[in-house]
Motif scaffolding. Structure first.
Motif, PDB file in Angstrom:
ATOM      1  N   LYS A 230      47.011  49.414  31.772  1.00 49.92           N
ATOM      2  CA  LYS A 230      46.689  48.507  30.723  1.00 49.92           C
ATOM      3  C   LYS A 230      47.898  47.858  31.627  1.00 49.92           C
ATOM      4  O   LYS A 230      48.128  46.704  32.302  1.00 49.92           O
ATOM      5  N   ASN A 231      48.900  48.575  31.504  1.00 54.87           N
ATOM      6  CA  ASN A 231      50.172  47.905  32.291  1.00 54.87           C
ATOM      7  C   ASN A 231      50.014  48.068  33.775  1.00 54.87           C
ATOM      8  O   ASN A 231      50.647  46.872  34.506  1.00 54.87           O
ATOM      9  N   LEU A 232      49.702  48.522  35.095  1.00 53.66           N
ATOM     10  CA  LEU A 232      48.963  48.312  35.960  1.00 53.66           C
ATOM     11  C   LEU A 232      48.297  46.826  36.477  1.00 53.66           C
ATOM     12  O   LEU A 232      48.529  46.448  36.757  1.00 53.66           O
ATOM     13  N   ILE A 233      47.031  47.293  35.289  1.00 59.64           N
ATOM     14  CA  ILE A 233      46.226  45.827  35.809  1.00 59.64           C
ATOM     15  C   ILE A 233      46.900  44.492  35.316  1.00 59.64           C
ATOM     16  O   ILE A 233      46.486  43.062  36.090  1.00 59.64           O
ATOM     17  N   GLU A 234      47.850  44.526  34.339  1.00 62.38           N
ATOM     18  CA  GLU A 234      49.062  43.463  34.284  1.00 62.38           C
ATOM     19  C   GLU A 234      49.857  43.205  34.914  1.00 62.38           C
ATOM     20  O   GLU A 234      50.352  41.674  35.335  1.00 62.38           O
ATOM     21  N   THR A 235      50.383  44.315  35.397  1.00 58.31           N
ATOM     22  CA  THR A 235      51.063  43.748  36.472  1.00 58.31           C
ATOM     23  C   THR A 235      51.203  42.729  37.811  1.00 58.31           C
ATOM     24  O   THR A 235      50.996  42.303  38.549  1.00 58.31           O
ATOM     25  N   LEU A 236      49.171  43.900  38.016  1.00 57.53           N
ATOM     26  CA  LEU A 236      48.998  43.144  39.327  1.00 57.53           C
ATOM     27  C   LEU A 236      48.775  41.679  38.714  1.00 57.53           C
ATOM     28  O   LEU A 236      48.351  40.754  39.804  1.00 57.53           O
ATOM     29  N   SER A 237      48.032  41.299  37.662  1.00 58.80           N
ATOM     30  CA  SER A 237      47.831  40.125  37.476  1.00 58.80           C
ATOM     31  C   SER A 237      48.408  39.435  36.717  1.00 58.80           C
ATOM     32  O   SER A 237      47.992  37.860  37.525  1.00 58.80           O
ATOM     33  N   THR A 238      49.717  39.465  37.175  1.00 63.96           N
ATOM     34  CA  THR A 238      51.218  38.569  36.930  1.00 63.96           C
ATOM     35  C   THR A 238      51.915  38.747  38.484  1.00 63.96           C
ATOM     36  O   THR A 238      53.080  38.099  38.167  1.00 63.96           O
ATOM     37  N   LEU A 239      51.427  39.314  39.119  1.00 65.62           N
ATOM     38  CA  LEU A 239      52.122  39.418  40.615  1.00 65.62           C
ATOM     39  C   LEU A 239      52.863  37.775  40.432  1.00 65.62           C
ATOM     40  O   LEU A 239      51.570  36.856  40.388  1.00 65.62           O
ATOM     41  N   LYS A 240      53.559  37.284  41.254  1.00 65.33           N
ATOM     42  CA  LYS A 240      54.151  35.396  41.444  1.00 65.33           C
ATOM     43  C   LYS A 240      54.537  36.190  43.407  1.00 65.33           C
ATOM     44  O   LYS A 240      54.585  36.944  43.855  1.00 65.33           O
ATOM     45  N   GLY A 241      54.650  34.705  43.538  1.00 65.61           N
ATOM     46  CA  GLY A 241      54.833  34.957  45.262  1.00 65.61           C
ATOM     47  C   GLY A 241      53.704  35.272  46.203  1.00 65.61           C
ATOM     48  O   GLY A 241      52.513  35.094  45.494  1.00 65.61           O
ATOM     49  N   SER A 242      54.147  35.388  46.847  1.00 67.66           N
ATOM     50  CA  SER A 242      52.884  36.575  48.321  1.00 67.66           C
ATOM     51  C   SER A 242      52.581  38.121  48.012  1.00 67.66           C
ATOM     52  O   SER A 242      53.788  38.568  47.828  1.00 67.66           O
ATOM     53  N   PHE A 243      51.069  38.434  48.529  1.00 69.94           N
ATOM     54  CA  PHE A 243      51.264  39.964  48.311  1.00 69.94           C
ATOM     55  C   PHE A 243      50.107  39.857  49.219  1.00 69.94           C
ATOM     56  O   PHE A 243      49.665  39.547  49.521  1.00 69.94           O
ATOM     57  N   TYR A 244      50.573  41.870  49.297  1.00 73.10           N
ATOM     58  CA  TYR A 244      49.928  42.330  50.308  1.00 73.10           C
ATOM     59  C   TYR A 244      49.373  43.400  50.190  1.00 73.10           C
ATOM     60  O   TYR A 244      49.639  44.450  49.304  1.00 73.10           O
ATOM     61  N   LEU A 245      47.936  44.099  50.442  1.00 75.84           N
ATOM     62  CA  LEU A 245      47.495  44.840  49.704  1.00 75.84           C
ATOM     63  C   LEU A 245      46.732  46.149  51.365  1.00 75.84           C
ATOM     64  O   LEU A 245      46.190  45.320  51.894  1.00 75.84           O
ATOM     65  N   THR A 246      47.492  47.336  51.228  1.00 78.58           N
ATOM     66  CA  THR A 246      47.492  48.510  51.594  1.00 78.58           C
ATOM     67  C   THR A 246      46.875  49.259  51.355  1.00 78.58           C
ATOM     68  O   THR A 246      47.382  49.696  50.230  1.00 78.58           O
ATOM     69  N   VAL A 247      45.442  49.384  51.434  1.00 80.31           N
ATOM     70  CA  VAL A 247      44.726  51.071  51.057  1.00 80.31           C
ATOM     71  C   VAL A 247      44.790  52.055  51.970  1.00 80.31           C
ATOM     72  O   VAL A 247      43.599  52.004  52.604  1.00 80.31           O
TER      73      VAL A 247
ATOM     74  N   ASN B  72      44.649  36.941  40.203  1.00 82.10           N
ATOM     75  CA  ASN B  72      45.645  36.311  40.311  1.00 82.10           C
ATOM     76  C   ASN B  72      46.217  34.866  40.392  1.00 82.10           C
ATOM     77  O   ASN B  72      46.201  34.332  41.758  1.00 82.10           O
ATOM     78  N   PRO B  73      46.594  33.930  39.544  1.00 86.97           N
ATOM     79  CA  PRO B  73      46.090  32.841  39.767  1.00 86.97           C
ATOM     80  C   PRO B  73      47.562  32.172  40.516  1.00 86.97           C
ATOM     81  O   PRO B  73      47.368  30.902  40.989  1.00 86.97           O
ATOM     82  N   ALA B  74      48.674  32.728  40.133  1.00 86.89           N
ATOM     83  CA  ALA B  74      49.810  32.581  40.695  1.00 86.89           C
ATOM     84  C   ALA B  74      50.358  33.120  41.802  1.00 86.89           C
ATOM     85  O   ALA B  74      51.170  33.096  42.113  1.00 86.89           O
ATOM     86  N   ALA B  75      49.803  34.268  42.385  1.00 89.12           N
ATOM     87  CA  ALA B  75      49.999  34.607  44.074  1.00 89.12           C
ATOM     88  C   ALA B  75      49.153  33.853  44.700  1.00 89.12           C
ATOM     89  O   ALA B  75      48.296  34.112  44.787  1.00 89.12           O
ATOM     90  N   SER B  76      49.878  34.813  45.740  1.00 85.56           N
ATOM     91  CA  SER B  76      48.690  34.262  47.190  1.00 85.56           C
ATOM     92  C   SER B  76      48.391  35.989  48.013  1.00 85.56           C
ATOM     93  O   SER B  76      49.257  36.606  48.321  1.00 85.56           O
ATOM     94  N   TRP B  77      47.149  36.004  47.891  1.00 86.24           N
ATOM     95  CA  TRP B  77      46.625  37.245  48.601  1.00 86.24           C
ATOM     96  C   TRP B  77      46.561  36.735  50.020  1.00 86.24           C
ATOM     97  O   TRP B  77      45.820  35.751  50.264  1.00 86.24           O
TER      98      TRP B  77
END
Ligand SMILES: [Mn+2]
Length: 196
Positions: free
Chosen positions: A104-121, A157-162
């Motif tokens: 739950k903590n992880l999903i909340e962290t990802l859902s509330t990220l701010k600013g720009s982010f990048y995902l590396t898998v 996430n509405p507040a961050a730019s992927w």
């Protein structure tokens, strides 16, 4: 609108070091970027076999540029990497053996990220039962539903730019036959969840 001039950068294939080049080319300074890393390894070594640029050290190079890093599924790392991840405020690690308890903590962290982010898998971040054909497979990886939960959290996430993503360390193989399709579907699902 998300992404580079309205576009989204998706890197497919390669050794994990390619991540540095992909994020360095984004239209955002690395010090203002959060990198979400799905991976079995921390990739925080200062060097591997006297080489500063390797799949084991790519996140160390990313960290040096000022990025914040959120690691998910890590289950194989050195003591030095553990100490760095534990003491560095710009790194948050959700270890594999903590995932059920901290989900739950992880999903909340990802859902509330701010600013720009990048995902590396790093494909071996997923469990070998999902994608067995990877460099350095490790047990206790992410399930497919967990991976989809992560993609949904990031894309909603509405507040961050992927800004972009990559899928690395996959080793194409005819055996088992579903493996290549699963990796391709991961790229497809990632793009499908984007709301450009
Ligand atoms: Mn990696």
């Amino acid at each position: 609108m998300r992404g580079y001039d309205g576009k989204f950068v998706l890197g497919i294939g390669g050794e994990h070091t390619v991540t540095w080049g992909l994020i360095n080319g984004l239209d955002v300074a690395m010090k203002n970027l959060t990198v979400v890393q799905i991976d079995a390894h921390a990739d925080l070594r200062d060097e591997l076999d006297d080489e500063k640029w390797s799949h084991k050290s790519v996140m160390r190079r990313v960290l040096e540029e000022g990025c914040r890093i959120i690691q998910i599924g890590v289950r194989n790392l050195s003591r030095d990497e553990f100490n760095l991840a534990s003491g560095e405020p710009r790194i948050e690690t959700f270890y594999a053996d903590q995932l059920s308890e901290r989900w739950k903590n992880l999903i909340e962290t990802l859902s509330t990220l701010k600013g720009s982010f990048y995902l590396t898998v790093d494909c071996h971040g997923l469990d070998p039962s999902v994608i067995p054909s990877v460099a350095s497979p490790q047990p206790e990886g992410l399930s497919w539903p967990q991976t989809m939960d992560i993609l949904r959290a990031l894309s909603s996430n509405p507040a961050a730019s992927w800004k972009g993503a990559d899928l690395v360390e996959f080793v194409p193989s005819p055996d088992p036959p579903g493996c290549n399709i699963t990796a391709a579907k991961l790229a497809f699902k990632l793009l499908s969840y984007l709301r450009l």
